[in-house]
Design a protein around this motif. Structure first.
Motif, PDB file in Angstrom:
ATOM      1  N   MET A 423       0.817  -1.217   0.000  1.00 65.33           N
ATOM      2  CA  MET A 423       0.000   0.000   0.000  1.00 65.33           C
ATOM      3  C   MET A 423       0.849   1.264   0.000  1.00 65.33           C
ATOM      4  N   ASN A 424       0.327   2.298  -0.682  1.00 63.89           N
ATOM      5  CA  ASN A 424       0.976   3.605  -0.610  1.00 63.89           C
ATOM      6  C   ASN A 424       0.398   4.382   0.586  1.00 63.89           C
ATOM      7  N   GLU A 425       0.865   5.596   0.770  1.00 63.99           N
ATOM      8  CA  GLU A 425       0.468   6.360   1.953  1.00 63.99           C
ATOM      9  C   GLU A 425      -1.034   6.641   1.978  1.00 63.99           C
ATOM     10  N   ALA A 426      -1.597   7.002   0.837  1.00 65.31           N
ATOM     11  CA  ALA A 426      -3.029   7.295   0.789  1.00 65.31           C
ATOM     12  C   ALA A 426      -3.857   6.057   1.106  1.00 65.31           C
ATOM     13  N   GLN A 427      -3.415   4.920   0.622  1.00 60.31           N
ATOM     14  CA  GLN A 427      -4.141   3.679   0.891  1.00 60.31           C
ATOM     15  C   GLN A 427      -4.043   3.282   2.356  1.00 60.31           C
ATOM     16  N   ARG A 428      -2.892   3.531   2.970  1.00 57.43           N
ATOM     17  CA  ARG A 428      -2.756   3.227   4.405  1.00 57.43           C
ATOM     18  C   ARG A 428      -3.667   4.128   5.245  1.00 57.43           C
ATOM     19  N   ARG A 429      -3.809   5.382   4.823  1.00 58.10           N
ATOM     20  CA  ARG A 429      -4.716   6.295   5.546  1.00 58.10           C
ATOM     21  C   ARG A 429      -6.160   5.819   5.430  1.00 58.10           C
ATOM     22  N   ALA A 430      -6.524   5.319   4.247  1.00 55.58           N
ATOM     23  CA  ALA A 430      -7.880   4.805   4.068  1.00 55.58           C
ATOM     24  C   ALA A 430      -8.119   3.611   4.986  1.00 55.58           C
ATOM     25  N   MET A 431      -7.103   2.754   5.112  1.00 60.51           N
ATOM     26  CA  MET A 431      -7.235   1.577   5.973  1.00 60.51           C
ATOM     27  C   MET A 431      -7.376   1.993   7.440  1.00 60.51           C
ATOM     28  N   GLU A 432      -6.684   3.059   7.829  1.00 59.32           N
ATOM     29  CA  GLU A 432      -6.798   3.546   9.209  1.00 59.32           C
ATOM     30  C   GLU A 432      -8.221   4.023   9.496  1.00 59.32           C
ATOM     31  N   THR A 433      -8.824   4.676   8.505  1.00 63.69           N
ATOM     32  CA  THR A 433     -10.212   5.139   8.667  1.00 63.69           C
ATOM     33  C   THR A 433     -11.158   3.945   8.818  1.00 63.69           C
ATOM     34  N   PHE A 434     -10.968   2.929   8.004  1.00 61.87           N
ATOM     35  CA  PHE A 434     -11.813   1.736   8.096  1.00 61.87           C
ATOM     36  C   PHE A 434     -11.601   1.028   9.440  1.00 61.87           C
ATOM     37  N   GLN A 435     -10.355   1.023   9.907  1.00 58.72           N
ATOM     38  CA  GLN A 435     -10.062   0.358  11.182  1.00 58.72           C
ATOM     39  C   GLN A 435     -10.775   1.074  12.333  1.00 58.72           C
ATOM     40  N   GLN A 436     -10.755   2.397  12.311  1.00 57.93           N
ATOM     41  CA  GLN A 436     -11.448   3.162  13.353  1.00 57.93           C
ATOM     42  C   GLN A 436     -12.948   2.882  13.327  1.00 57.93           C
ATOM     43  N   HIS A 437     -13.506   2.768  12.136  1.00 54.80           N
ATOM     44  CA  HIS A 437     -14.935   2.468  12.009  1.00 54.80           C
ATOM     45  C   HIS A 437     -15.249   1.101  12.618  1.00 54.80           C
ATOM     46  N   LEU A 438     -14.407   0.125  12.361  1.00 53.24           N
ATOM     47  CA  LEU A 438     -14.652  -1.210  12.894  1.00 53.24           C
ATOM     48  C   LEU A 438     -14.490  -1.246  14.413  1.00 53.24           C
ATOM     49  N   GLN A 439     -13.566  -0.462  14.919  1.00 50.99           N
ATOM     50  CA  GLN A 439     -13.408  -0.390  16.378  1.00 50.99           C
ATOM     51  C   GLN A 439     -14.675   0.140  17.028  1.00 50.99           C
ATOM     52  N   HIS A 440     -15.293   1.136  16.388  1.00 54.27           N
ATOM     53  CA  HIS A 440     -16.545   1.675  16.912  1.00 54.27           C
ATOM     54  C   HIS A 440     -17.659   0.620  16.891  1.00 54.27           C
ATOM     55  N   LEU A 441     -17.569  -0.313  15.953  1.00 55.72           N
ATOM     56  CA  LEU A 441     -18.584  -1.357  15.844  1.00 55.72           C
ATOM     57  C   LEU A 441     -18.341  -2.506  16.812  1.00 55.72           C
ATOM     58  N   GLY A 442     -17.207  -2.472  17.527  1.00 54.52           N
ATOM     59  CA  GLY A 442     -16.946  -3.501  18.525  1.00 54.52           C
ATOM     60  C   GLY A 442     -15.925  -4.543  18.137  1.00 54.52           C
ATOM     61  N   TYR A 443     -15.291  -4.402  17.005  1.00 50.65           N
ATOM     62  CA  TYR A 443     -14.253  -5.356  16.598  1.00 50.65           C
ATOM     63  C   TYR A 443     -12.952  -5.031  17.330  1.00 50.65           C
ATOM     64  N   GLU A 444     -12.220  -6.065  17.731  1.00 49.98           N
ATOM     65  CA  GLU A 444     -10.959  -5.902  18.456  1.00 49.98           C
ATOM     66  C   GLU A 444      -9.849  -6.661  17.750  1.00 49.98           C
ATOM     67  N   GLU A 445      -8.605  -6.374  18.210  1.00 52.21           N
ATOM     68  CA  GLU A 445      -7.415  -7.053  17.672  1.00 52.21           C
ATOM     69  C   GLU A 445      -7.380  -6.969  16.136  1.00 52.21           C
ATOM     70  N   LEU A 446      -7.690  -5.813  15.610  1.00 51.85           N
ATOM     71  CA  LEU A 446      -7.768  -5.611  14.166  1.00 51.85           C
ATOM     72  C   LEU A 446      -6.381  -5.583  13.526  1.00 51.85           C
ATOM     73  N   LYS A 447      -6.226  -6.337  12.451  1.00 51.73           N
ATOM     74  CA  LYS A 447      -4.986  -6.333  11.675  1.00 51.73           C
ATOM     75  C   LYS A 447      -5.335  -6.177  10.203  1.00 51.73           C
ATOM     76  N   PRO A 448      -4.836  -5.117   9.559  1.00 54.40           N
ATOM     77  CA  PRO A 448      -5.153  -4.908   8.137  1.00 54.40           C
ATOM     78  C   PRO A 448      -4.542  -5.997   7.265  1.00 54.40           C
ATOM     79  N   VAL A 449      -5.303  -6.425   6.255  1.00 52.05           N
ATOM     80  CA  VAL A 449      -4.823  -7.472   5.345  1.00 52.05           C
ATOM     81  C   VAL A 449      -4.741  -6.961   3.912  1.00 52.05           C
TER      82      VAL A 449
END
Length: 512
Positions: A423-449
């Motif tokens: 991933m490039n920098e912009a794609q990593r930022r997008a993944m961080e946004t998705f990770q934060q959304h999933l944390q709000h939904l109750g998902y834990e121990e998140l690892k981007p794939v």
């Protein structure tokens, strides 16, 4: 740097293997005319060629072949037609042992299709036959695609190579093609009928021994698969040859062959017997239509012989055809290698489907393998393609199974995925946004794939834990899908979940 200078740096015992990759890329940017210059240089330096690194030479042969055939233009074919066969012969004789891609030189000879080139081709076959049946098939394929070559330049001389396991089936397939298409008055192998019958007996005995003892073909799976594929291909080609030659003296060995358990061989032998007027062969051919793995061939042969009306119409229904397509696909050596114990249509729908302009019939087929104390089952797809996922779909809703296959089948330049490490920098930022959304939904121990890109949309795939259960999850910020992975033998992976995600979207859009 000139082509001659580049080749000088690639050939000989002192060639730099590290620099070779760069030099080969230079040559790969050339054209068909430059490939001819490479061949001339190789033929003119036999001693240096023979001392070269086989890996470098094999890669060089691949580059040359690609430059000559990549566009299949009329100009390229004309250049191939002007190649001097003796140049190819000289190169072949000079190649260092263990050189890969040797067969590509012979493919150029059959593409040329002149009498001289084919005579050199047959000479090389006799002296140095290929060791891989797929290489042999590629070499001979141009002769099945064109009818402008002299048959007597190849047959009967090439039949001297029938003792070569990797070559025999392809040679007989070519002879059968010539006979079936009417290019010859008599089957090219009719003069060695007795040898063909004896060879069929040997192959049938070998296959029968294999059925009782699979290790008879080798101690490792690739070796067993290779030798089994060669034996099956030869048995099939021999059955076809004997049927086309039409001599009843072959019936005895064909009756031996029809008793084998291998469905493809059994069907070919039954078809050959039926063509020769053998009543038991005709009955067996009709019976084989009840076997999903043999059904399609049995029906085709019965129709060809004018006895198709004896086959139960239930075996010609769309469901029966879908079951047969799945069983046949699973039986291939590169899949399960044997027919399933049971196949059954789970659901069939007419859908607008990725890559098709009009609605198509898509069928999900459940298959099972009963292996004593162990079993294996899943659902595959027929219709737009025949395919089975490696992951377990058995417990998924039918709608989602259609969706995951739709997502797998989608082919578009703007639909792809990017793994985390790429991933490039912009794609990593997008993944961080998705990770934060999933944390709000109750998902834990998140690892981007991976990041999935679907036309103008993006979605992130993660491994995670939700309420104590390990899972894989995908989200685009609006829609979130997860699948449990804990405790499953064949759980969905990241790409599988992305297929499900995009398949859902496409089927909802195309089939409201």
């Amino acid at each position: 740097m000139s082509i001659q200078q580049t080749l000088s740096s690639l050939l000989g015992a002192d060639a730099d293997a590290v620099a070779a990759g760069y030099r080969l890329r230079e040559l790969a940017s050339g054209d068909a005319a430059s490939a001819v210059s490479v061949l001339a240089h190789l033929a003119g330096h036999p001693d240096r060629l023979g001392q070269s690194d086989p890996a470098i030479v094999g890669a060089l042969l691949r580059v040359v072949h690609t430059l000559l055939v990549q566009d299949r233009s009329e100009a390229s074919m004309e250049i191939i037609g002007t190649l001097t066969p003796d140049v190819i012969r000289q190169i072949d004789q000079s190649l260092p042992p263990e050189t890969s891609n040797r067969h590509l030189l012979l493919h150029l000879l059959t593409l040329a299709r002149s009498r001289e080139s084919l005579e050199v081709f047959v000479d090389i076959l006799k002296q140095r036959p290929p060791s891989d049946w797929m290489d042999a098939a590629q070499m001979l394929s141009p002769l099945m695609q064109h009818d402008d070559w002299p048959v007597d330049a190849v047959f009967p001389a090439a039949l001297d190579c029938l003792s070569e396991p990797a070559l025999a089936a392809s040679l007989l397939d070519l002879a059968n093609y010539l006979s079936r298409s009417g290019r010859v008055d008599e089957h090219p192998a009719a003069g060695i009928l007795a040898a063909l019958i004896e060879l069929l007996g040997q192959v049938s005995s070998r296959l029968g021994f294999f059925e009782d003892n699979p290790r008879a073909f080798g101690d490792d799976v690739p070796t067993v698969q290779k030798r089994l594929a060669e034996a099956v291909a030869l048995a099939v080609a021999l059955c076809d040859s004997l049927a086309l030659i039409g001599d009843e003296s072959a019936i005895g060995k064909l009756n031996q062959t029809v008793l084998l358990r291998h469905r493809r061989v059994q069907c070919e032998a039954a078809g050959a017997l039926a063509k020769l007027g053998d009543e038991e062969g005709r009955k067996r051919l009709i019976e084989l239509a009840s076997d999903p793995a043999a059904r399609l061939r049995a029906i085709a042969y019965a129709d060809e012989l004018g006895i198709g009306n004896e086959i139960d119409e239930d075996y010609r229904t769309p469901d029966a055809t879908a079951e047969a397509e799945m069983a046949l696909w699973l039986s291939q050596p590169h899949q399960m290698g044997v027919p399933p114990t049971h196949v059954e249509v789970a659901e069939s729908r007419r859908l607008l489907w990725p890559s098709f302009n009009d609605p198509v019939d898509v069928t999900l087929v459940r298959f099972e393998y009963n292996m004593g104390d162990r079993g294996y089952s899943n659902l595959g797809m027929t219709g737009p393609a025949v395919f089975t996922m490696a992951c377990d779909l058995a417990d998924m809703p039918i709608d989602d199974i259609f969706a995951i296959y739709a997502g797998w089948h989608a082919d578009h330049e703007d639909i792809f995925s990017v793994p985390t490490e790429s991933m490039n920098e912009a794609q990593r930022r997008a993944m961080e946004t998705f990770q934060q959304h999933l944390q709000h939904l109750g998902y834990e121990e998140l690892k981007p794939v991976l990041l999935g890109l679907f036309l103008d949309e993006r979605a992130g795939v993660f491994t995670a834990n939700r309420e104590g259960t390990e899972c894989v999850v995908i989200t685009d910020g609006l829609e979130t899908i997860d699948q449990a992975t804990a405790g499953r033998t064949r759980p969905l992976g990241a790409e599988d979940l992305f297929n499900l995600y995009k398949g859902r979207k496409m089927l909802r859009t195309f089939n409201p």
